[in-house]
Design a protein around this motif. Structure first.
Motif, PDB file in Angstrom:
ATOM      1  N   LYS A 221       0.835  -1.207   0.000  1.00 52.28           N
ATOM      2  CA  LYS A 221       0.000   0.000   0.000  1.00 52.28           C
ATOM      3  C   LYS A 221       0.875   1.265   0.000  1.00 52.28           C
ATOM      4  CE  LYS A 221      -3.573   1.999   2.918  1.00 52.28           C
ATOM      5  NZ  LYS A 221      -4.246   1.816   4.214  1.00 52.28           N
ATOM      6  N   LEU A 222       1.955   1.208   0.774  1.00 53.01           N
ATOM      7  CA  LEU A 222       2.870   2.353   0.837  1.00 53.01           C
ATOM      8  C   LEU A 222       3.515   2.593  -0.531  1.00 53.01           C
ATOM      9  CD1 LEU A 222       4.501   4.537   2.312  1.00 53.01           C
ATOM     10  CD2 LEU A 222       6.028   2.760   3.174  1.00 53.01           C
ATOM     11  N   LYS A 223       3.871   1.494  -1.194  1.00 58.45           N
ATOM     12  CA  LYS A 223       4.492   1.596  -2.510  1.00 58.45           C
ATOM     13  C   LYS A 223       3.514   2.235  -3.497  1.00 58.45           C
ATOM     14  CE  LYS A 223       6.996  -1.259  -5.788  1.00 58.45           C
ATOM     15  NZ  LYS A 223       7.447  -2.592  -6.139  1.00 58.45           N
ATOM     16  N   GLU A 224       2.268   1.842  -3.386  1.00 54.16           N
ATOM     17  CA  GLU A 224       1.219   2.317  -4.284  1.00 54.16           C
ATOM     18  C   GLU A 224       0.875   3.791  -4.019  1.00 54.16           C
ATOM     19  OE1 GLU A 224      -0.032   0.226  -6.458  1.00 54.16           O
ATOM     20  OE2 GLU A 224      -1.672   1.471  -7.249  1.00 54.16           O
ATOM     21  N   ASN A 225       0.616   4.106  -2.727  1.00 53.68           N
ATOM     22  CA  ASN A 225       0.057   5.432  -2.382  1.00 53.68           C
ATOM     23  C   ASN A 225       1.098   6.431  -1.891  1.00 53.68           C
ATOM     24  OD1 ASN A 225      -2.307   4.113  -2.825  1.00 53.68           O
ATOM     25  ND2 ASN A 225      -2.857   3.912  -0.652  1.00 53.68           N
ATOM     26  N   ARG A 226       2.313   5.966  -1.632  1.00 53.81           N
ATOM     27  CA  ARG A 226       3.377   6.806  -1.062  1.00 53.81           C
ATOM     28  C   ARG A 226       2.976   7.368   0.305  1.00 53.81           C
ATOM     29  NH1 ARG A 226       5.360  10.346  -6.278  1.00 53.81           N
ATOM     30  NH2 ARG A 226       5.477   8.587  -7.686  1.00 53.81           N
ATOM     31  N   ASP A 227       2.002   6.747   0.925  1.00 46.90           N
ATOM     32  CA  ASP A 227       1.539   7.259   2.220  1.00 46.90           C
ATOM     33  C   ASP A 227       0.793   6.163   2.980  1.00 46.90           C
ATOM     34  OD1 ASP A 227       1.186   9.055   4.228  1.00 46.90           O
ATOM     35  OD2 ASP A 227      -0.427  10.184   3.263  1.00 46.90           O
ATOM     36  N   LEU A 228       0.727   6.335   4.293  1.00 46.38           N
ATOM     37  CA  LEU A 228       0.018   5.407   5.166  1.00 46.38           C
ATOM     38  C   LEU A 228      -0.621   6.194   6.306  1.00 46.38           C
ATOM     39  CD1 LEU A 228       2.749   2.623   5.649  1.00 46.38           C
ATOM     40  CD2 LEU A 228       0.666   2.394   4.274  1.00 46.38           C
ATOM     41  N   SER A 229      -1.456   5.539   7.081  1.00 45.04           N
ATOM     42  CA  SER A 229      -1.954   6.157   8.309  1.00 45.04           C
ATOM     43  C   SER A 229      -0.844   6.091   9.365  1.00 45.04           C
ATOM     44  CB  SER A 229      -3.192   5.406   8.813  1.00 45.04           C
ATOM     45  OG  SER A 229      -2.784   4.131   9.284  1.00 45.04           O
ATOM     46  N   ASP A 230      -0.996   6.887  10.412  1.00 48.26           N
ATOM     47  CA  ASP A 230      -0.007   6.849  11.496  1.00 48.26           C
ATOM     48  C   ASP A 230       0.133   5.435  12.061  1.00 48.26           C
ATOM     49  OD1 ASP A 230       0.113   9.539  11.105  1.00 48.26           O
ATOM     50  OD2 ASP A 230      -0.455  10.106  13.153  1.00 48.26           O
ATOM     51  N   ALA A 231      -1.007   4.771  12.241  1.00 50.68           N
ATOM     52  CA  ALA A 231      -0.988   3.426  12.841  1.00 50.68           C
ATOM     53  C   ALA A 231      -0.228   2.457  11.940  1.00 50.68           C
ATOM     54  CB  ALA A 231      -2.413   2.948  13.065  1.00 50.68           C
ATOM     55  N   GLU A 232      -0.388   2.611  10.635  1.00 50.99           N
ATOM     56  CA  GLU A 232       0.315   1.715   9.707  1.00 50.99           C
ATOM     57  C   GLU A 232       1.825   1.985   9.698  1.00 50.99           C
ATOM     58  OE1 GLU A 232      -3.268   0.950   6.465  1.00 50.99           O
ATOM     59  OE2 GLU A 232      -2.179   2.848   6.430  1.00 50.99           O
ATOM     60  N   PHE A 233       2.183   3.265   9.714  1.00 45.46           N
ATOM     61  CA  PHE A 233       3.626   3.589   9.809  1.00 45.46           C
ATOM     62  C   PHE A 233       4.215   2.985  11.088  1.00 45.46           C
ATOM     63  CE2 PHE A 233       3.250   7.374   6.820  1.00 45.46           C
ATOM     64  CZ  PHE A 233       4.180   6.903   5.910  1.00 45.46           C
TER      65      PHE A 233
END
Ligand code: 5AD
Ligand code: FES
Length: 351
Positions: free
Chosen positions: A12-24
């Motif tokens: 998901k990070l690769k796709e969106n270049r971003d995550l939620s705080d919890a995912e990070f």
């Protein structure tokens, strides 16, 4: 969290270049070896999509170790009476550039403590002389906090890039790393000014600095997402015995590598150095950094006699070598991982 879920987060990070705080947070705290390896591989893939196997080199000229500041972590802080202070002359700086150019460097990084001797007038003279002698090279400054008009004047004289690590995007943490005279707000204003003037800007921070919490690293990512820097410099915090942080432990290699990969995935285009601090914490730290998304190395071009004196932390590497030796050594190190150093200004490739 399960392994499979974490792998999905990386996708998901690769796709969106971003995550939620919890995912990070989940990525930053997992112990799963497989997940870590996957993160490193994805970062390397993204690096290859944007920069192939090219590695850019920057010739680092540490031209003064005088500093008017007293950052608690830094070995050349004003309060450290044990440091022998030095300054290079303009001619010596130009001599370093000459040697560097012959070695294939097309970026010179002028770095120093915040040294009042190097007034705007002196800096303008140095920058314009390098600009005149080396029109095909990039000039990077890393000389700390200044006012807008000074930054503008250096830019007009021919400087292209500026490195000013924000150190931490959490105000209370900034205040535990710096004495009262230093201001978090001013540092951020400097980065804003540099961007507005048109510099390619580098920010960054230490991994594992004293009092750092994992959630602060997420603030750092959020801050970088707003700033959109062209370069991000990170390395592990390393103890210096003659500072107030002499009893604080070093940051971790593994955590720095993990942070490098996450940054590569958040900022596919960014210029990300495998830093000297990474090479100091482990003999193959820079090689590992390159394999985790880093695409820049910054060998030292300073005259050998002063190298040992620019000691931000203990046991800094490359202090005994001549510039040509460092260049050759790095060439081999970079090649050992299947990348190659290129003779190029190495500007950012923003998509
Ligand atoms: N360990 C690691 N990095 C350090 N720096 C300064 N002191 C240390 C240390 N003890 C980093 C800071 C600074 C950059 C030039 O070097 O992040 O911005
Ligand atoms: Fe400096 Fe290896 S890079 S000696």
């Amino acid at each position: 969290m399960k392994k499979e879920e974490l792998i999905e987060i990386i996708e998901k990070l690769k796709e969106n270049r971003d995550l939620s705080d919890a995912e990070f947070l989940a990525l930053l705290t997992t112990d799963e070896e497989e997940v870590r390896q996957h993160l490193f591989e994805c970062a390397d893939n993204v690096r290859r999509e944007n920069y192939g196997t090219d590695v850019y080199v920057r010739g680092l000229i540490e031209f003064s170790n005088y500093c008017k500041n007293n950052c608690y972590y830094c070995g050349i802080r004003k309060g450290n009476q044990k440091v022998m202070r030095y300054r290079l002359t303009e001619d010596e700086i130009l001599e370093c550039c000459k040697e560097g150019y012959a070695l294939g460097f097309r970026t010179f990084v002028l770095q120093s403590g915040e040294d009042p001797y190097f007034t705007d007038e002196r800096m303008i003279s140095i920058v314009s002389n390098i600009r005149r002698n080396y029109p095909d090279c990039a000039i990077t400054l890393s000389i700390g906090e200044k006012e807008h008009d000074s930054y503008q004047a250096f830019f007009d004289a021919g400087a292209d890039r500026y490195l000013l690590r924000h150190e931490t995007a959490t105000k209370s943490h900034y205040e535990s790393l710096h004495p009262e005279e230093m201001s978090f707000e001013h540092r951020l204003k400097c980065l804003q000014d540099l961007k507005e003037i048109g510099y390619q800007v580098g920010a960054g921070f230490m991994v594992g600095s004293p009092y750092q919490k994992t959630k602060y690293l997420i603030n750092d990512i959020r801050f970088l997402q707003k700033l959109q820097p062209d370069m991000i410099g990170i390395g592990p915090f390393l103890t210096h015995g003659d500072t107030p942080f002499s009893n604080q432990p070093n940051g971790s290699l593994e955590f720095t590598l993990r942070m490098l990969s996450i940054l590569r995935l958040c900022f596919p285009y960014v210029l990300l150095p495998a830093t000297t601090a990474l090479g100091t914490i482990h003999p193959l730290g820079r090689e590992m950094g390159l394999a985790c998304g880093a695409n820049v190395v910054m060998p030292n071009l300073s005259p050998r006699r002063v190298r040992k004196l620019y000691e931000l932390y203990d046991n800094k590497i490359c202090t005994g070598e001549e510039s040509a030796q460092c260049r050759g050594c790095l060439e081999k190190r970079v090649a050992s991982k299947g990348y190659q150093i290129v003779t190029d200004r190495g500007d950012v490739k923003k998509s």
